[in-house]
Enzyme design. Structure first.
Site, mmCIF file in Angstrom:
data_model
loop_
_atom_site.group_PDB
_atom_site.id
_atom_site.type_symbol
_atom_site.label_atom_id
_atom_site.label_comp_id
_atom_site.label_asym_id
_atom_site.label_seq_id
_atom_site.Cartn_x
_atom_site.Cartn_y
_atom_site.Cartn_z
ATOM 1 N N ARG A 121 37.033 36.480 43.686
ATOM 2 C CA ARG A 121 37.850 36.622 42.474
ATOM 3 C C ARG A 121 37.490 37.947 41.786
ATOM 4 O O ARG A 121 36.329 38.308 41.671
ATOM 5 C CB ARG A 121 37.580 35.452 41.546
ATOM 6 C CG ARG A 121 38.402 35.456 40.261
ATOM 7 C CD ARG A 121 37.555 35.796 39.064
ATOM 8 N NE ARG A 121 38.303 35.738 37.818
ATOM 9 C CZ ARG A 121 37.818 36.175 36.665
ATOM 10 N NH1 ARG A 121 36.601 36.684 36.606
ATOM 11 N NH2 ARG A 121 38.542 36.126 35.572
ATOM 12 N N VAL A 122 38.492 38.685 41.336
ATOM 13 C CA VAL A 122 38.266 39.995 40.728
ATOM 14 C C VAL A 122 38.478 39.895 39.222
ATOM 15 O O VAL A 122 39.509 39.400 38.757
ATOM 16 C CB VAL A 122 39.197 41.059 41.352
ATOM 17 C CG1 VAL A 122 39.044 42.392 40.636
ATOM 18 C CG2 VAL A 122 38.878 41.225 42.836
ATOM 19 N N SER A 123 37.480 40.380 38.485
ATOM 20 C CA SER A 123 37.505 40.341 37.022
ATOM 21 C C SER A 123 38.367 41.468 36.458
ATOM 22 O O SER A 123 38.533 42.515 37.073
ATOM 23 C CB SER A 123 36.067 40.486 36.514
ATOM 24 O OG SER A 123 36.054 40.766 35.151
ATOM 25 N N THR A 149 31.405 38.531 28.359
ATOM 26 C CA THR A 149 31.529 39.894 28.869
ATOM 27 C C THR A 149 30.779 40.712 27.844
ATOM 28 O O THR A 149 30.609 40.249 26.724
ATOM 29 C CB THR A 149 33.021 40.325 28.889
ATOM 30 O OG1 THR A 149 33.750 39.489 29.775
ATOM 31 C CG2 THR A 149 33.215 41.743 29.362
#
Ligand code: GLY
Length: 313
Positions: free
Chosen positions: A203-205, A175
């Site tokens: 999928r949500v970060s 990240t």
């Protein structure tokens, strides 16, 4: 009254920094970006402007897992997430699972002044069209080859590698993030990611949630690591709120990292507060962060001791 600007950035967290060649390249990249963005702050840029520019520079650096060089998801597509929080207005904006854009943080910037401030895939694509952003493919050969290798194992691994050098291939928690304090005493935080890599579609970060990126007038935090761990700890917001409730930033970071460690999380965080304290913490083995304390640039690349946190005023 003018405040001494402060700045901290990160390019992810990971399990090991094996080779000095890799370390030197990451160090050079982080130091150059910190120095350039700090110069903007010295020349009067706001914390929010500095954070946006810093995130763009890190997104454009292919060795980090955000923007160009983002990892591929299970279906071979790149979907990126980014968030910006202006601490002075306490305003969060972000995009989730956006594609075909060079700098996802630019979308978060645009959304700062909209009534709908967090958009996901289709909505983010609409904004790209509205703003006439050029179509951009953030795929690099390295990421494609990594994905092809993972396919050979029929996706046995849970995540992709996220730092470009072979020596850094075990650093899997990529990240990027920037937290800045400007000469007016304003704080901002920005975070951007290509995600975990090999994840399910949709999928949500954590990066576009207050769990992963949060700022108020008191403090700002950007997180890196396994998104699910960061969400479960609600890490960025927790550290900032602890500062608002009276803990020093160093104490807030220490308490929050100890909890993360006790819960066996795999993560890291960078932070600063309105008094000018810069802090960082990790439960992972390494944190790829660098900071400018007003006098000099330093980093956390070789900080692998037992302490969970450290700070500098
Ligand atoms: N922290 C980035 C992610 O897990 O998506």
């Amino acid at each position: 009254m003018s405040v001494q600007p402060k700045l901290i950035i990160h390019g992810g967290a990971g399990s090991s920094l094996k080779g000095k060649g890799g370390l030197a390249a990451v160090r050079q990249s982080l130091h150059e970006i910190v120095q350039d963005i700090y110069n903007l702050l010295i020349n009067g840029s706001s914390a929010t402007e500095a954070v946006i520019e810093g995130c763009k520079r890190l997104e454009d650096e292919p060795r980090f897992n955000a923007g160009t060089g983002s990892v591929l998801q299970s279906d071979g597509q790149i979907r990126m997430s980014a968030a910006l929080m202006d601490g002075a207005s306490q305003r969060f904006s972000g995009v989730i699972n956006t594609s075909r854009v060079q700098n996802p943080i630019e979308l978060a910037k645009f959304l700062q002044n909209e009534s709908d401030r967090v958009l996901s895939d289709y909505g983010a694509a609409e904004i790209l069209r509205e703003l006439n952003f050029p179509i951009y493919d953030p795929l690099t050969d390295l990421r494609l080859n990594e994905w092809i290798e993972e396919r050979k194992d029929n996706f046995q691994k849970k995540m992709a590698g996220t730092v470009a050098e072979a020596e850094l291939a075990e650093a899997r928690r990529g990240t990027i993030g920037v937290v800045a304090l400007d000469n007016q005493g304003r704080i901002a935080a920005g975070t951007s990611t290509g995600g975990k890599g090999l994840e399910r579609i949709g999928r949500v970060s954590d990066s576009a949630m207050p769990a992963g990126n949060y700022a108020t007038q008191n403090a700002g935090v950007s997180c890196t690591g396994i998104g699910e761990d960061i969400i479960d700890e609600c890490l960025a917001a927790k550290v900032v709120i602890r500062v608002s409730d009276g803990l020093s930033l160093a104490e807030a970071m220490q308490r929050s990292m100890q909890e993360s460690y006790n819960h066996k999380r795999d993560l890291g965080a960078i932070a600063l507060d309105a008094t000018g304290t810069i802090a960082w913490g990790k439960t992972s083995e390494v944190l790829l962060a660098a900071y400018h304390d007003g006098e000099t640039v330093s980093d956390t690349l070789e900080w692998t001791g037992d302490e969970l946190t450290d700070s500098i005023f």
